[in-house]
Write a protein that holds these residues in place. Structure first.
Motif, PDB file in Angstrom:
ATOM      1  N   ARG A 134      28.701  50.103  63.231  1.00 51.27           N
ATOM      2  CA  ARG A 134      28.146  51.264  63.930  1.00 51.27           C
ATOM      3  C   ARG A 134      26.626  51.189  64.040  1.00 51.27           C
ATOM      4  N   ARG A 135      25.984  50.810  62.976  1.00 50.97           N
ATOM      5  CA  ARG A 135      24.523  50.850  62.968  1.00 50.97           C
ATOM      6  C   ARG A 135      23.886  49.533  63.377  1.00 50.97           C
ATOM      7  N   GLY A 136      24.663  48.455  63.309  1.00 44.45           N
ATOM      8  CA  GLY A 136      24.084  47.153  63.603  1.00 44.45           C
ATOM      9  C   GLY A 136      24.141  46.825  65.079  1.00 44.45           C
ATOM     10  N   GLY A 137      23.713  45.653  65.428  1.00 41.18           N
ATOM     11  CA  GLY A 137      23.718  45.224  66.819  1.00 41.18           C
ATOM     12  C   GLY A 137      24.882  44.309  67.101  1.00 41.18           C
ATOM     13  N   THR A 138      24.628  43.393  68.033  1.00 35.01           N
ATOM     14  CA  THR A 138      25.662  42.498  68.519  1.00 35.01           C
ATOM     15  C   THR A 138      26.240  41.614  67.419  1.00 35.01           C
ATOM     16  N   LEU A 139      25.355  41.043  66.617  1.00 33.95           N
ATOM     17  CA  LEU A 139      25.813  40.111  65.585  1.00 33.95           C
ATOM     18  C   LEU A 139      26.687  40.836  64.563  1.00 33.95           C
ATOM     19  N   ALA A 140      26.268  42.056  64.182  1.00 25.73           N
ATOM     20  CA  ALA A 140      27.049  42.845  63.232  1.00 25.73           C
ATOM     21  C   ALA A 140      28.453  43.066  63.777  1.00 25.73           C
ATOM     22  N   LEU A 141      28.543  43.317  65.075  1.00 23.71           N
ATOM     23  CA  LEU A 141      29.836  43.584  65.700  1.00 23.71           C
ATOM     24  C   LEU A 141      30.730  42.346  65.645  1.00 23.71           C
ATOM     25  N   ILE A 142      30.151  41.186  65.963  1.00 23.58           N
ATOM     26  CA  ILE A 142      30.935  39.949  65.943  1.00 23.58           C
ATOM     27  C   ILE A 142      31.445  39.678  64.529  1.00 23.58           C
ATOM     28  N   LEU A 143      30.565  39.863  63.532  1.00 23.40           N
ATOM     29  CA  LEU A 143      30.954  39.588  62.147  1.00 23.40           C
ATOM     30  C   LEU A 143      32.008  40.584  61.680  1.00 23.40           C
ATOM     31  N   ALA A 144      31.833  41.872  62.019  1.00 29.61           N
ATOM     32  CA  ALA A 144      32.817  42.877  61.620  1.00 29.61           C
ATOM     33  C   ALA A 144      34.164  42.552  62.262  1.00 29.61           C
ATOM     34  N   GLY A 145      34.140  42.153  63.537  1.00 29.57           N
ATOM     35  CA  GLY A 145      35.383  41.788  64.230  1.00 29.57           C
ATOM     36  C   GLY A 145      36.065  40.616  63.544  1.00 29.57           C
ATOM     37  N   ALA A 146      35.276  39.609  63.161  1.00 29.98           N
ATOM     38  CA  ALA A 146      35.845  38.430  62.508  1.00 29.98           C
ATOM     39  C   ALA A 146      36.475  38.826  61.171  1.00 29.98           C
ATOM     40  N   ALA A 147      35.777  39.702  60.430  1.00 30.43           N
ATOM     41  CA  ALA A 147      36.280  40.112  59.118  1.00 30.43           C
ATOM     42  C   ALA A 147      37.592  40.877  59.256  1.00 30.43           C
ATOM     43  N   VAL A 148      37.612  41.854  60.172  1.00 29.54           N
ATOM     44  CA  VAL A 148      38.809  42.671  60.363  1.00 29.54           C
ATOM     45  C   VAL A 148      39.964  41.794  60.846  1.00 29.54           C
ATOM     46  N   SER A 149      39.637  40.854  61.737  1.00 32.93           N
ATOM     47  CA  SER A 149      40.622  39.895  62.236  1.00 32.93           C
ATOM     48  C   SER A 149      41.257  39.117  61.097  1.00 32.93           C
ATOM     49  N   ALA A 150      40.395  38.661  60.189  1.00 34.92           N
ATOM     50  CA  ALA A 150      40.875  37.852  59.070  1.00 34.92           C
ATOM     51  C   ALA A 150      41.820  38.667  58.191  1.00 34.92           C
ATOM     52  N   ILE A 151      41.487  39.948  57.993  1.00 34.94           N
ATOM     53  CA  ILE A 151      42.337  40.795  57.159  1.00 34.94           C
ATOM     54  C   ILE A 151      43.717  40.962  57.812  1.00 34.94           C
ATOM     55  N   ALA A 152      43.717  41.215  59.139  1.00 35.91           N
ATOM     56  CA  ALA A 152      44.987  41.386  59.848  1.00 35.91           C
ATOM     57  C   ALA A 152      45.799  40.090  59.803  1.00 35.91           C
ATOM     58  N   ALA A 153      45.098  38.947  59.954  1.00 38.41           N
ATOM     59  CA  ALA A 153      45.807  37.664  59.921  1.00 38.41           C
ATOM     60  C   ALA A 153      46.417  37.433  58.542  1.00 38.41           C
ATOM     61  N   ALA A 154      45.677  37.842  57.491  1.00 37.59           N
ATOM     62  CA  ALA A 154      46.211  37.705  56.135  1.00 37.59           C
ATOM     63  C   ALA A 154      47.474  38.547  55.980  1.00 37.59           C
ATOM     64  N   GLY A 155      47.467  39.742  56.589  1.00 32.72           N
ATOM     65  CA  GLY A 155      48.650  40.605  56.535  1.00 32.72           C
ATOM     66  C   GLY A 155      49.845  39.938  57.185  1.00 32.72           C
ATOM     67  N   VAL A 156      49.613  39.279  58.319  1.00 28.60           N
ATOM     68  CA  VAL A 156      50.702  38.589  59.018  1.00 28.60           C
ATOM     69  C   VAL A 156      51.269  37.479  58.133  1.00 28.60           C
TER      70      VAL A 156
END
Lengths: 327, 255
Positions: A134-156
């Motif tokens: 929310r508070r960061g810029g573009t890079l923060a968004l990419i990193l947050a997306g990658a992290a959340v992605s990884a968590i979902a992939a771990a769930g799968v």
């Protein structure tokens, strides 16, 4: 945007969609199709066309369109030619949601369980990524997306690890490959509203993306609300790509490739590439789905697998090409 | 009072005050040089003057009207802003980059209206870009890119032009050319301000000066009256000498 380019793309997409209606287990000639549609009584041909081929073709068009559009918007927003819809966790979130539905056997109750759960999964993961960045810029968004992605992939993976029986594991794996086989009007009704709504949000970003080619400071100075632009792009992707992944499974590379194919044709302007990229995406998915019906190698060749087979080498080419161009 | 005016403007970034009660006037028809050592707050001053950064205290007015009462689009039509080392991220043609300067005038959808295309044409011509119009903006030399960005900034004929370090990274000839163009813009009656390290160019082209150090304005006013050896010494913590000769005024630091 050149009207000639748009017209050519529309013509090719219509041709591909028509072929998609006529080709399959039961071949239908154009004349047969016209006769069947004009006939008063419902017959086998109209049944095939209306209940099997049309929903499948519509889904291919919608899903390809939203993937291409979302890829173009995200590449423009992040000013990065390697951005694609999966980046923000939308695809892995949708996959995880659908896998939960399959794991708990909810798919035996209704075939819509997987897509509904997939949609919820997509919205939850993107929401989480956006809240984190929310508070960061573009890079923060990419990193947050990658992290959340990884968590979902771990769930799968967890679901695969603990799958109650080999059949469930098999079902999960095939779902993850992505396919449009055996999709019905129910799937269209579920996905279409979200895909259309997402598409409208994404199309509203065009002007802003053009100005954003000069960087965030200049775009802001030109009257572009960059925060609003980011929200439009993210919500549009979550809704549209989330719904697309929920009904068809994970289909990669379309969002990455389609904008690149169109970009040189519109002078590389990020806002101008949106509609051509959507049409190119629709074309790719429709043609690939058609190919899965024509290629017989024993078991069904999955749509997602076929597109990866074509898309991955293109990705490689892109990486080499971008390396050579940037200093 | 026309032009841009700052009264007691303070800006904090992450709890640190980077601009303290800055008051200055940027009159129309003049080129103001914002000078000071690195980290003095020159970029912050320009960003807050452009309305891109909200001050924590103080007031800004453009032609007597509070800056925050302008809508996003209305402000975008009246002032242009160029950050340090502006560049294009995609290989867009020079012509289209210049046309982006008209973004605040565009309808939500559809292409550029014809009368706006004429404005693009005029900007290309006056910045010697006609021969480069189809060249990709990512493949320009520093001087060419600087002219392209300046054309992009003034294509909509804004009343106020704010440029952060327009001469950074340019060779002497192109730096001179860039400063000269900003001076011409001021002579045409617009309000122009630039943050600049090259005091030689500031002395030659600017009419007004705002001297910043550690977020505080040490002096502001007409360049000939304000810029003297004691001020330069306080600004840069080094003895300096202003040397007048038939070619003009130059600065020599004796640190």
């Amino acid at each position: 945007m050149k009207p000639a380019l748009l017209l050519a793309l529309v013509v090719v997409v219509v041709l591909a969609a028509s072929s998609s209606l006529l080709v399959g287990e039961v071949g239908v000639s154009p004349a047969q199709a016209v006769r069947a549609v004009l006939a008063a009584q419902p017959n086998l041909t109209t049944l095939v066309l209306w209940d099997i081929r049309l929903p499948r073709t519509l889904l291919a068009l919608l899903i390809g369109g939203i993937l291409g559009l979302s890829g173009a918007v995200l590449q423009g927003l992040l000013r990065n030619p390697l951005a694609e819809p999966g980046l923000l966790g939308v695809s892995s979130g949708a996959s995880f949601g659908a896998v939960i539905a399959i794991y708990y056997g909810l798919t035996s109750a209704t075939s819509l369980a997987a897509p509904v759960f997939g949609l919820v999964g997509a919205l939850v993961t993107t929401g989480a990524a956006m809240a984190l960045a929310r508070r960061g810029g573009t890079l923060a968004l990419i990193l947050a997306g990658a992290a959340v992605s990884a968590i979902a992939a771990a769930g799968v993976e967890l679901a695969l690890n603990f799958s109650p029986n080999p059949y469930a594991a098999y079902e999960i794996t095939t779902w993850l490959m992505g396919s449009l086989a055996d999709r019905s009007w129910d799937h269209v009704k579920l996905a279409a509203p979200f895909i259309v709504a997402g598409g409208v949000l994404l199309l509203l970003t065009g002007r802003g993306l053009d100005a954003l080619a000069l960087g965030e400071a200049q775009a802001e100075s030109l009257g572009v609300d960059v925060r609003r632009l980011r929200l439009l792009a993210l919500f549009g992707t979550a809704l549209g790509v989330g719904a697309a992944t929920a009904v068809a499974g994970a289909i990669g590379f379309v969002g990455l490739v389609a904008p690149h194919l169109m970009r040189p044709l519109v002078g590389h302007r990020p806002g101008q590439v949106l509609i051509p990229a959507a049409l190119a995406g629709a074309l790719i998915v429709t043609m690939a789905d058609l190919a899965t019906r024509l290629i017989h190698l024993g078991p069904e060749l999955k749509l997602g697998v076929l597109i990866s087979l074509i898309g991955a080498p293109f990705f490689l080419w892109l990486v080499i090409h971008v390396q050579r161009r940037s200093p | 009072m026309s032009g841009l005016r700052l009264v007691g403007v303070s800006v904090k970034r992450e709890g640190r005050t980077v601009l303290t009660e800055a008051s200055a006037a940027f009159p129309p028809g003049s080129l103001t040089a914002v000078i000071g050592p690195n980290g003095a707050g020159k970029s912050t001053l320009l960003a807050v003057a452009a309305g891109l950064l909200k001050p924590h205290a103080g007031a800004l007015t453009l032609d007597g009207r509070p800056l925050e009462t302008f809508g996003r689009q209305a402000l975008a039509r009246r002032r242009a802003y160029l950050p340090q080392s502006p560049r294009a991220d995609w290989p867009i043609s020079v012509e289209r980059v210049v046309a982006l300067g008209l973004t605040p005038y565009l309808p939500a959808f559809g292409r550029l209206p014809d009368e706006l295309e004429t404005q693009v044409e005029t900007a290309l011509r006056s910045h010697d870009l006609l021969a480069l119009r189809h060249r990709r903006a990512t493949e320009l030399s520093g001087g060419e890119l600087s002219r392209t960005m300046l054309a992009r900034a003034v294509v909509g004929d804004p009343d106020l032009l704010l440029v952060d370090e327009p001469t950074a990274g340019l060779d002497p000839r192109h730096a001179l050319d860039a400063a000269h163009r900003l001076g011409q813009r001021a002579q045409a009656g617009r309000t122009v301000a630039m943050a600049i390290h090259d005091l030689h160019l500031a002395l030659r082209f600017a009419d007004q000066v705002v001297a910043l150090k550690d977020g505080c304005i040490l002096a502001a006013g007409p360049l000939r009256e304000v810029l003297d050896e004691p001020l330069l010494r306080r600004l840069y913590d080094m003895p300096a000498r202003l040397i007048r000769d038939p070619d003009g005024v130059s600065v020599r630091f004796l640190g």
